[in-house]
Design a protein around this motif. Sequence first.
Motif, PDB file in Angstrom:
ATOM      1  N   ILE A  36      13.149 -17.068  24.785  1.00  0.00           N
ATOM      2  CA  ILE A  36      12.084 -17.348  23.836  1.00  0.00           C
ATOM      3  C   ILE A  36      10.875 -18.011  24.493  1.00  0.00           C
ATOM      4  CG2 ILE A  36      13.630 -17.493  21.854  1.00  0.00           C
ATOM      5  CD1 ILE A  36      13.514 -20.497  22.037  1.00  0.00           C
ATOM      6  N   GLY A  37      10.958 -18.263  25.780  1.00  0.00           N
ATOM      7  CA  GLY A  37       9.802 -18.776  26.509  1.00  0.00           C
ATOM      8  C   GLY A  37       9.155 -17.707  27.371  1.00  0.00           C
ATOM      9  N   ASP A  38       9.526 -16.433  27.139  1.00  0.00           N
ATOM     10  CA  ASP A  38       9.023 -15.315  27.925  1.00  0.00           C
ATOM     11  C   ASP A  38       7.485 -15.311  27.935  1.00  0.00           C
ATOM     12  OD1 ASP A  38       8.000 -12.354  28.040  1.00  0.00           O
ATOM     13  OD2 ASP A  38       9.997 -12.327  28.959  1.00  0.00           O
ATOM     14  N   LYS A  39       6.891 -15.429  29.120  1.00  0.00           N
ATOM     15  CA  LYS A  39       5.439 -15.552  29.234  1.00  0.00           C
ATOM     16  C   LYS A  39       4.706 -14.283  28.790  1.00  0.00           C
ATOM     17  CE  LYS A  39       5.542 -19.740  30.803  1.00  0.00           C
ATOM     18  NZ  LYS A  39       6.995 -19.953  30.561  1.00  0.00           N
ATOM     19  N   LYS A  40       5.293 -13.111  29.048  1.00  0.00           N
ATOM     20  CA  LYS A  40       4.666 -11.860  28.640  1.00  0.00           C
ATOM     21  C   LYS A  40       4.589 -11.776  27.123  1.00  0.00           C
ATOM     22  CE  LYS A  40       5.086  -6.842  29.157  1.00  0.00           C
ATOM     23  NZ  LYS A  40       5.906  -5.724  29.710  1.00  0.00           N
ATOM     24  N   LEU A  41       5.668 -12.205  26.465  1.00  0.00           N
ATOM     25  CA  LEU A  41       5.693 -12.183  25.003  1.00  0.00           C
ATOM     26  C   LEU A  41       4.677 -13.165  24.440  1.00  0.00           C
ATOM     27  CD1 LEU A  41       7.052 -11.154  22.416  1.00  0.00           C
ATOM     28  CD2 LEU A  41       8.763 -12.954  22.689  1.00  0.00           C
ATOM     29  N   LEU A  42       4.589 -14.359  25.036  1.00  0.00           N
ATOM     30  CA  LEU A  42       3.624 -15.345  24.559  1.00  0.00           C
ATOM     31  C   LEU A  42       2.194 -14.844  24.717  1.00  0.00           C
ATOM     32  CD1 LEU A  42       5.126 -18.657  26.012  1.00  0.00           C
ATOM     33  CD2 LEU A  42       5.426 -17.711  23.728  1.00  0.00           C
ATOM     34  N   THR A  43       1.906 -14.195  25.841  1.00  0.00           N
ATOM     35  CA  THR A  43       0.565 -13.670  26.092  1.00  0.00           C
ATOM     36  C   THR A  43       0.203 -12.597  25.086  1.00  0.00           C
ATOM     37  OG1 THR A  43       0.730 -14.154  28.454  1.00  0.00           O
ATOM     38  CG2 THR A  43      -0.923 -12.534  27.776  1.00  0.00           C
ATOM     39  N   GLU A  44       1.160 -11.676  24.821  1.00  0.00           N
ATOM     40  CA  GLU A  44       0.889 -10.606  23.855  1.00  0.00           C
ATOM     41  C   GLU A  44       0.685 -11.174  22.461  1.00  0.00           C
ATOM     42  OE1 GLU A  44       2.796  -6.565  21.889  1.00  0.00           O
ATOM     43  OE2 GLU A  44       3.778  -7.474  23.617  1.00  0.00           O
ATOM     44  N   SER A  45       1.480 -12.157  22.082  1.00  0.00           N
ATOM     45  CA  SER A  45       1.354 -12.751  20.754  1.00  0.00           C
ATOM     46  C   SER A  45      -0.024 -13.383  20.567  1.00  0.00           C
ATOM     47  CB  SER A  45       2.441 -13.802  20.550  1.00  0.00           C
ATOM     48  OG  SER A  45       3.728 -13.215  20.599  1.00  0.00           O
ATOM     49  N   LEU A  46      -0.490 -14.089  21.590  1.00  0.00           N
ATOM     50  CA  LEU A  46      -1.808 -14.709  21.503  1.00  0.00           C
ATOM     51  C   LEU A  46      -2.913 -13.657  21.451  1.00  0.00           C
ATOM     52  CD1 LEU A  46      -1.581 -17.808  23.852  1.00  0.00           C
ATOM     53  CD2 LEU A  46      -2.150 -17.804  21.428  1.00  0.00           C
ATOM     54  N   ASP A  47      -2.751 -12.579  22.209  1.00  0.00           N
ATOM     55  CA  ASP A  47      -3.743 -11.498  22.190  1.00  0.00           C
ATOM     56  C   ASP A  47      -3.853 -10.893  20.790  1.00  0.00           C
ATOM     57  OD1 ASP A  47      -4.321 -11.833  24.846  1.00  0.00           O
ATOM     58  OD2 ASP A  47      -3.087 -10.141  25.551  1.00  0.00           O
ATOM     59  N   MET A  84       2.189  -6.143  15.003  1.00  0.00           N
ATOM     60  CA  MET A  84       1.140  -5.372  15.667  1.00  0.00           C
ATOM     61  C   MET A  84       1.349  -5.317  17.181  1.00  0.00           C
ATOM     62  SD  MET A  84      -3.030  -5.798  15.449  1.00  0.00           S
ATOM     63  CE  MET A  84      -3.244  -6.062  13.702  1.00  0.00           C
ATOM     64  N   ASN A  85       2.606  -5.315  17.625  1.00  0.00           N
ATOM     65  CA  ASN A  85       2.836  -5.355  19.073  1.00  0.00           C
ATOM     66  C   ASN A  85       2.530  -4.018  19.729  1.00  0.00           C
ATOM     67  OD1 ASN A  85       5.522  -3.846  19.741  1.00  0.00           O
ATOM     68  ND2 ASN A  85       5.944  -4.980  17.848  1.00  0.00           N
ATOM     69  N   LYS A  86       2.303  -4.063  21.032  1.00  0.00           N
ATOM     70  CA  LYS A  86       1.813  -2.899  21.775  1.00  0.00           C
ATOM     71  C   LYS A  86       2.832  -1.758  21.847  1.00  0.00           C
ATOM     72  CE  LYS A  86      -2.184  -4.658  22.733  1.00  0.00           C
ATOM     73  NZ  LYS A  86      -2.582  -5.185  24.032  1.00  0.00           N
ATOM     74  N   MET A  87       4.097  -2.044  21.589  1.00  0.00           N
ATOM     75  CA  MET A  87       5.105  -0.986  21.630  1.00  0.00           C
ATOM     76  C   MET A  87       5.196  -0.207  20.319  1.00  0.00           C
ATOM     77  SD  MET A  87       8.213  -2.773  23.716  1.00  0.00           S
ATOM     78  CE  MET A  87       9.142  -1.242  23.762  1.00  0.00           C
TER      79      MET A  87
END
Length: 614
Positions: free
Chosen positions: A31-42, A287-290
């Motif tokens: 749950i600390g995955d940096k890629k997921l956090l970056t996408e969520s903020l985007d 609204m995720n990129k996948m």
Amino acid sequence: MSEFILNVIHRPEMVPEYSATVAGHGKEEDIGDKKLLTESLDIFRTQQQIAHENGLKVTIHMTYASLFNEEAVKIAKEDHETYGDEIALSLLGLPCEQFREKYKTKDFCIWMFSMEDKKAIVDDVFEKFYEIFGVYPQSTGSYYMDAELTNYIKEKYPSVKCAIATCWEEGPKAYHTCNNSWYTLFDGGPWAPWIPSKQNTHAPAADESEDSGIVAIPHLSRDLIACYDGNGSNFGTHPQNVLRGMIYDSKTWEFPYLYNLIDQYRDQEKYNNGYAYNMMFVGPGWMNKMGRWEAPYELLLKSYSDGCKYYGELKKEGKLTDMTMAEFADYYRGKKTYSEPECALWRDILYGSDKQLFWYTDPYMRAGVNMDQGGAVFDLRPYAAKLKWEVGIGTKHVQDASYPFLIQEKYRAGYFTHYAGEGTIRSAKISYEGEETDLCLCRTKAHFSKEGTARILTLDPVEVVFQGLTVKIQTKLYFEEGSGCIRIAREILKMSRPDAKVEINEYMSACYGTTEYPEDMNGIILRCEGESAKEIIYAYKCREESLVNAKAVSAVIPAIETKVSMGALQKEADGAEGYIREGYAFSPMFTLGYKKQVSEKEVFETWLRLEKAD
């Protein structure tokens, strides 16, 4: 002057409930995955940009996880300064490394925790918010907020004036369409803003002494037919719902249903003293990129852009006012009184039918009337009981936060039953020389009016055809503000034989519960009252009692602290026979009713009243 008010609410979830599963498929949970956090903020940033480009003010619901993210905090502060967005605090989005480490649980629904943990979590989240922003929030919310939780928040953090407090009909229907895995059961609440009572979140406060101190808004504005008939998550003013329900043109990517739904909410000002409300509450996960719900990211993005554009155009045309949640709470307090009901005359905009429902809610009841069933009451919740219904670990109701019903046609069959027995409904039967028909079989249309403090539904007349007699009958329903009472008048407009008489049997078949499964009916007290009194203590024995010229027939349901009674208007009560009927194990209902012989041009008017049982 009519007003259409909009709340747009965004929440920067760092671990979105959908994205964490999709983006992390096949990986060990992080749950600390940096890629997921970056996408969520985007995605959060994109949603903010889209709203602002269309001139819309946003309430930013900071999640607990986002309070530990400097960039999320920075975005919120900048948009507050630049666009006037409100920075609020969500009780969704709890899961993060800090939360898991402290509470040692994967639970994330605030109302399901023990009361001890609810208080600790609220204090953690609110104090962290204060540490970051230097003030306490004015707005908060979740999918559901139970009364004990709301009371604690208001007492400890009095700045809070507005909260997202329930999902309309997010109960067993939604649970079943989520493969029996979505344990959020809270049917029976209002579909539009209300002031919740201190005793029960669903039940509006009747006066200042019951006032919880907040204005509550629903989680999304739902389709008031489609959500009741099916899964609410497919039919709401969040573009995600429309995509999940696949209610769009797959070739052009246009969303006429979404616009029709928004417009139907605009139309409700006709029934609510010139006021209508709509809300849209979104997080980044959908609204995720996948992609999601068989929809690519491009379609997800377009749906949100088009939805905000439609709201923005309405605002430019002077047909919409956007507010933050705190602004709306102040507006609502100045606009509405405690006793003023919320009404909705709703038509089908999805399936092409002529179906029409009327919804009514006030501090004493929530009622639904179906014109496809002759104006029968098909849903009835006894808010008058202000039932204390504690929710969460350590209570009798760990997940089930629904307000109990007396009538609910989806969970208790309604008029149309599969086999012997009865479903729950409030209707009338017309009989003549051994023939009988139920007005549930007579489709009609309703017209709304207001006289003084009464809201009136006048139904188009229907014809009942017997062998040798045709009867034209009209129904009117009166909802008297502040009374806990529904009056129903049946007028015989014309008969093919003017000298004939027909019997009208006004009845209510009811029970209690929150799901499809029957509750224990033992001990319910049925009474007929007149010059004498007759009583049945429910024991599944199929007994019946009646009295001519009965003053009232009633049922007291101890399990939900409710008394429901029926009677005939005094001037028409002469000769009317009141009756009570006990059900049996295969049909665990009770029935209250009145029968009377009626001639042409005569009116038979009965009342139904809800009260808290002594």
